[in-house]
Design a protein around this motif. Structure first.
Motif, short mmCIF file in Angstrom:
data_model
loop_
_atom_site.label_atom_id
_atom_site.label_comp_id
_atom_site.label_asym_id
_atom_site.label_seq_id
_atom_site.Cartn_x
_atom_site.Cartn_y
_atom_site.Cartn_z
N MET A 1 46.91 -16.91 22.99
CA MET A 1 47.12 -15.53 23.38
C MET A 1 46.78 -15.32 24.85
N GLY A 2 45.68 -15.90 25.26
CA GLY A 2 45.27 -15.73 26.65
C GLY A 2 46.26 -16.33 27.64
N ALA A 3 46.74 -17.53 27.34
CA ALA A 3 47.69 -18.20 28.25
C ALA A 3 49.00 -17.43 28.32
N SER A 4 49.48 -16.92 27.19
CA SER A 4 50.74 -16.16 27.22
C SER A 4 50.56 -14.85 27.98
N ALA A 5 49.37 -14.27 27.94
CA ALA A 5 49.10 -13.05 28.70
C ALA A 5 49.11 -13.33 30.20
N VAL A 6 48.50 -14.44 30.60
CA VAL A 6 48.52 -14.81 32.02
C VAL A 6 49.96 -15.04 32.48
N ALA A 7 50.74 -15.74 31.67
CA ALA A 7 52.15 -15.98 32.02
C ALA A 7 52.91 -14.67 32.13
N LYS A 8 52.64 -13.72 31.25
CA LYS A 8 53.32 -12.42 31.29
C LYS A 8 52.92 -11.66 32.55
N THR A 36 47.50 -5.97 21.73
CA THR A 36 46.17 -5.67 22.24
C THR A 36 46.26 -5.40 23.74
N ARG A 37 45.42 -4.50 24.23
CA ARG A 37 45.41 -4.23 25.67
C ARG A 37 44.69 -5.34 26.43
N ASN A 38 44.00 -6.23 25.73
CA ASN A 38 43.17 -7.25 26.38
C ASN A 38 43.37 -8.63 25.77
N PRO A 39 44.60 -9.16 25.78
CA PRO A 39 44.83 -10.45 25.13
C PRO A 39 44.08 -11.61 25.78
N MET A 40 43.77 -11.52 27.06
CA MET A 40 43.02 -12.61 27.69
C MET A 40 41.59 -12.64 27.16
N TYR A 41 40.97 -11.46 26.99
CA TYR A 41 39.63 -11.40 26.44
C TYR A 41 39.64 -11.77 24.95
N VAL A 42 40.67 -11.34 24.23
CA VAL A 42 40.79 -11.71 22.81
C VAL A 42 40.92 -13.23 22.69
N GLY A 43 41.71 -13.85 23.57
CA GLY A 43 41.87 -15.30 23.56
C GLY A 43 40.56 -16.02 23.82
N THR A 44 39.80 -15.54 24.80
CA THR A 44 38.52 -16.16 25.11
C THR A 44 37.54 -16.00 23.94
N ALA A 45 37.49 -14.81 23.36
CA ALA A 45 36.62 -14.59 22.20
C ALA A 45 37.04 -15.50 21.04
N GLY A 46 38.33 -15.63 20.84
CA GLY A 46 38.84 -16.52 19.78
C GLY A 46 38.41 -17.96 20.00
#
Length: 104
Positions: A1-8, A36-46
């Motif tokens: 999720m985090g990587a796809s958010a960075v790419a977006k 989610t408004r914070n997919p990078m943070y969700v990815g890190t938490a995951g």
């Protein structure tokens, strides 16, 4: 999720730097930002929770809980304030529709 958010963010030509939110060029609302408004943070938490599961350690959950508490209490509100000021109703509408984390 985090990587796809960075790419977006990169595809939308906006900043990924959480310390320079004022440089944001747009409110990204597609891709993982629909969930989610914070997919990078969700990815890190995951990843932190996955690490705890991999280690089979309840103690290893502590950093994940601390991370979420700190991000949710300090970093995200600061970012949201800048985005509200910069994008106004566009960001406020997005924030009403999409949860901060994954579930409301």
């Amino acid at each position: 999720m985090g990587a796809s958010a960075v790419a977006k963010f990169r595809a939308e030509a906006t900043t990924v730097d959480p310390m320079n939110v004022s440089a944001a060029a747009t409110v990204v609302q597609s891709g993982p930002f629909r969930l989610t408004r914070n997919p990078m943070y969700v990815g890190t938490a995951g990843m932190l929770f996955a690490h705890a599961l991999w280690r089979k350690s309840l103690l290893a959950v502590v950093p994940a809980v601390i991370y979420i508490a700190m991000i949710d209490r300090f970093q995200i509100p600061a970012e949201e304030a800048v985005l509200k000021e910069k994008f106004g109703a566009t960001y406020e509408d997005y924030a009403r529709r999409v949860p901060r984390w994954v579930l409301r």
